[in-house]
Enzyme design. Structure first.
Site, PDB file in Angstrom:
ATOM      1  NE  ARG A  27      -3.530   0.063   2.668  1.00  0.00           N
ATOM      2  CZ  ARG A  27      -4.774   0.097   2.169  1.00  0.00           C
ATOM      3  NH1 ARG A  27      -5.269  -0.967   1.587  1.00  0.00           N
ATOM      4  NH2 ARG A  27      -5.521   1.178   2.226  1.00  0.00           N
ATOM      5  CD  GLU A 481      -3.537   1.767 -22.074  1.00  0.00           C
ATOM      6  OE1 GLU A 481      -2.563   2.174 -22.739  1.00  0.00           O
ATOM      7  OE2 GLU A 481      -3.414   1.153 -21.001  1.00  0.00           O
ATOM      8  CD  GLU A 488       1.198  -3.698 -20.804  1.00  0.00           C
ATOM      9  OE1 GLU A 488       2.366  -3.518 -20.420  1.00  0.00           O
ATOM     10  OE2 GLU A 488       0.314  -2.846 -20.655  1.00  0.00           O
ATOM     11  CG  HIS A 504      -5.670   5.285 -45.888  1.00  0.00           C
ATOM     12  ND1 HIS A 504      -5.771   5.869 -47.134  1.00  0.00           N
ATOM     13  CD2 HIS A 504      -6.647   5.867 -45.145  1.00  0.00           C
ATOM     14  CE1 HIS A 504      -6.713   6.785 -47.134  1.00  0.00           C
ATOM     15  NE2 HIS A 504      -7.271   6.815 -45.928  1.00  0.00           N
ATOM     16  CE  LYS A 603       3.288  -0.088 -12.500  1.00  0.00           C
ATOM     17  NZ  LYS A 603       2.117  -0.185 -13.398  1.00  0.00           N
TER      18      LYS A 603
HETATM   19  C1  AGP Z   1       1.682   0.103 -19.712  1.00  0.00           C
HETATM   20  O1  AGP Z   1       0.786  -0.883 -19.254  1.00  0.00           O
HETATM   21  C2  AGP Z   1       3.076  -0.130 -19.201  1.00  0.00           C
HETATM   22  N1  AGP Z   1       3.090  -0.277 -17.781  1.00  0.00           N
HETATM   23  C3  AGP Z   1       4.046   0.918 -19.728  1.00  0.00           C
HETATM   24  O2  AGP Z   1       3.744   1.207 -21.074  1.00  0.00           O
HETATM   25  C4  AGP Z   1       4.050   2.246 -18.950  1.00  0.00           C
HETATM   26  O3  AGP Z   1       2.846   2.936 -19.176  1.00  0.00           O
HETATM   27  C5  AGP Z   1       5.240   3.078 -19.435  1.00  0.00           C
HETATM   28  O4  AGP Z   1       6.419   2.348 -19.164  1.00  0.00           O
HETATM   29  C6  AGP Z   1       5.313   4.452 -18.761  1.00  0.00           C
HETATM   30  O5  AGP Z   1       5.506   4.293 -17.377  1.00  0.00           O
HETATM   31  P1  AGP Z   1       5.377   5.618 -16.444  1.00  0.00           P
HETATM   32  O6  AGP Z   1       3.955   6.065 -16.558  1.00  0.00           O
HETATM   33  O7  AGP Z   1       5.731   5.157 -15.075  1.00  0.00           O
HETATM   34  O8  AGP Z   1       6.311   6.643 -16.984  1.00  0.00           O
END
Ligand code: AGP
Length: 608
Positions: A27, A481, A488, A504, A603
């Site tokens: 958290r 998105e 991913e 196109h 992440k």
């Molecule tokens: C998206 O699901 C991913 N986790 C990745 O594209 C992420 O949005 C990108 O690495 C940007 O991260 P940030 O927002 O922490 O800069």
């Protein structure tokens, strides 16, 4: 989102507090602390950084006692530091408080309290609670806590102890979760059950407005009206790991379900009660908001997609020219942006290397900069001239879901703030938009309540190898998105495309084997989307339509329907992304992928 714990009984409180905080570290983990009472002076130990730093401190300087409170922090006000770590104490170090939530009127309370001699030691909103309780204290801690909390606007889950009343703890909640654990001659308080399951499975979930007087033998609970209430204990059957995920199998699913709360927390305190004006002066001064000439949004991945949505808002609602740049490209951009451009770095983590480089490149060109970020004290918030925070709490799943929702919320508020400040949006125009924004959490919940329908669609298509996602206007970034989510975490190849581009090129891909997701809420471009759906069907393509309930025209053309409630066209991305997140989640789960930690990804991409 922070984690709070408390204990009163006959055992060593410190061990139990640390055990609970370990379970709550998801958290928040930028600083931590405990306050423990024994027969003598209170023992306060606080540290900056992860919980392990506090554990090392306590090995060097043990804190002994049989009652105490603890906290692991996710900063919302005040950078991560020892001074800002909880527990916070009042002036005479007799009353200690741990808090999860946001005291919206903390500035005013702080000024009031300081005017009457209270001396503050931190930058946090929470510290005002310790001093307000101290001021209200006349020998009855329960009364003093109730009186102090009555002055608070915002959200709280608090644990309070006093050296003058060593027989009990006080716990209270409003808009932040708090649970009591019932033991044998011992009691626990915690932000969620994961912190207490190793000690007891008997839990009482406090309700908003509840305040509990917790001694080792019993917990007396009083409702918002001050009368005693009996809350029935529940037996918890989850294991601790599952409970950290709120009972969900993965953090990603928990975070998808937290998105309504994310919108609420990011909006909280930012829309004037009386005048319905958006308050973001602390993020971008009025003068800058009034005079800036252009906005350049930059970010990576999901954050970049949030910027693409916001561009429609900024240009069509606030009438401000807006560019959106992929940060890994923009960082090398050698052209000069026009003077008066505000560069907004959108980044959940605040640590993405490409976004930070783009931010620094912009600063080097003398441009004004703002970080739109979820992490207080992160590099982006320190590098940018201004900061606009989202309040999502930590996002553990690698795939961004609630971070995207928080970014959309902050960007929409930012748009209205700019439009109102520059006098291009009347109250009669802005009020319905803000009212609709405040409705979004309920509308999200309606979609989540029907997630089984979405899982059924995922079950029908999860073995496919290629997907196409199509959208127009604000739904085009949603298509991007949705494709990113699917690829991913399920490793299925997916592309997002502006639907008008079908002719196109992408139309050549369409066949009976490639599902085409069409995002087609009621909007100014719905008729064009219907034509695109016909183009796909004419070539044997299978359409999965994200559409409003009751849209029979779309229903007649789509092989599968993912329903969303109706809302204002500009706000539709808040809703249309939800079924796509769930479609990706279920497809990945059915393919037995590692949903929370997909292969090859991190992440936060802190390297180029
Ligand atoms: C998206 O699901 C991913 N986790 C990745 O594209 C992420 O949005 C990108 O690495 C940007 O991260 P940030 O927002 O922490 O800069």
């Amino acid at each position: 989102m922070c984690g709070i714990v408390g204990y009163i009984g006959e055992k060593n409180a410190t061990d139990i507090l640390l055990e609970g905080l370990r379970r709550l570290e998801y958290r928040g983990y930028d600083s931590a602390g405990v306050a423990v009472l024994n027969g003598g002076a209170p023992e306060l130990r606080r540290s900056n950084g992860k919980l392990s730093v506090l554990e090392e401190l306590l090995k060097r300087e043990p804190a002994h006692g049989t009652m105490g409170i603890g906290h692991t922090r996710w900063a919302t006000h005040g950078v991560p530091s020892i001074e800002n770590a909880h527990p916070h104490a009042c002036c005479d170090n007799k009353i200690f408080v741990v808090h999860n939530g946001i005291v919206e009127n903390h500035d005013k309370l702080r000024r009031d309290l300081m005017s009457r001699g209270h001396v503050f030691k931190s930058q946090t909103d929470t510290e005002v609670l310790a001093h307000a309780i101290e001021e209200a204290y006349e020998g009855d801690l329960l009364k003093a806590v109730r009186k102090a909390l009555a002055r608070v606007e915002g959200s709280y889950a608090v644990g309070v102890l006093s050296t003058d009343e060593r027989h009990h703890l006080i716990a209270a909640r409003k808009d932040s979760p708090l649970v009591l654990g019932i033991g044998n001659q011992e009691m626990f308080i915690a932000s969620d059950v994961s912190a207490i399951l190793q000690r007891t499975r008997e839990a009482v979930f406090l309700e908003d407005g509840d305040i509990a007087d917790v001694s080792s033998g019993e917990a007396r609970i009083y409702g918002a009206n001050g009368l005693r209430v009996l809350r029935k204990p529940q037996r918890i059957h989850w294991d601790a790991k599952t409970s950290e995920k709120g009972g969900h199998p993965h953090y990603m699913l928990k975070e998808i379900y937290e998105q309504g709360e994310t919108v609420q927390n990011t909006v909280r305190g930012r829309i004037g009660e009386s005048d319905r004006r958006v308050r973001l002066e602390d993020s971008l001064p009025l003068e800058t908001a009034r005079t800036l000439k252009r906005i350049c949004l930059t970010g990576c991945g999901t954050s970049y997609h949030a910027g693409l949505v916001a561009r429609y808002w900024l240009e069509e609602i606030a009438h401000i020219p807006c560019d959106v740049e992929i940060a890994s490209e923009f960082r090398y951009n050698r052209s000069d942006k026009e003077a008066g451009t505000l560069v907004v770095a959108i980044t959940q983590s605040g640590e993405t290397a490409d976004t930070l480089a783009a931010l620094r490149n912009s600063k080097a060109k003398g441009l004004s900069t703002m970080a739109l970020c979820n992490v207080v004290g992160s590099t982006a918030t320190r590098d940018a001239a201004h900061t606009l925070l989202t309040h999502c709490g930590p996002e553990i799943g690698v795939a961004s879901t609630k971070a995207f929702m928080g970014q959309l919320t902050a960007l929409f508020l930012f748009t209205i703030y700019l439009a109102q400040t520059r006098g291009v949006l009347s109250d009669s125009e802005s009020t319905p938009l803000l009212q609709e924004l405040v409705r979004i959490p309920d509308l999200i919940q309606q979609i989540l309540d029907k997630s089984a329908d979405i899982e059924e669609v995922a079950r029908a298509v999860y073995k496919k190898s290629d997907f196409l996602f199509l959208g127009r206007h604000v739904s085009y970034p949603v298509a991007l998105e949705g494709a990113l989510k699917l690829k991913e975490i399920s490793y299925i190849h997916a592309e997002g495309y502006p639907a008008g581009e079908m002719k196109h090129g992408p139309l050549a891909l369409v066949d009976s084997q490639m599902p085409v997701v069409a995002i087609v809420p009621r909007s100014s471009v719905r008729a064009k989307m219907l034509s695109n759906i016909e183009e796909v069907r004419a070539r044997g393509g299978q359409v999965i339509a994200v559409a409003n309930e009751g849209d029979d025209e779309v229903k007649a053309k789509a092989a599968f329907l993912l329903h969303v409630p109706s809302t204002n066209e500009y706000l539709s991305p808040f809703l249309t992304i939800i079924p796509l997140q769930l479609l990706a989640y279920h497809a990945a789960s059915l393919r037995k992928c590692d949903v929370d930690q997909p292969r090859n990804l991190a992440k936060s991409v802190t390297v180029e």
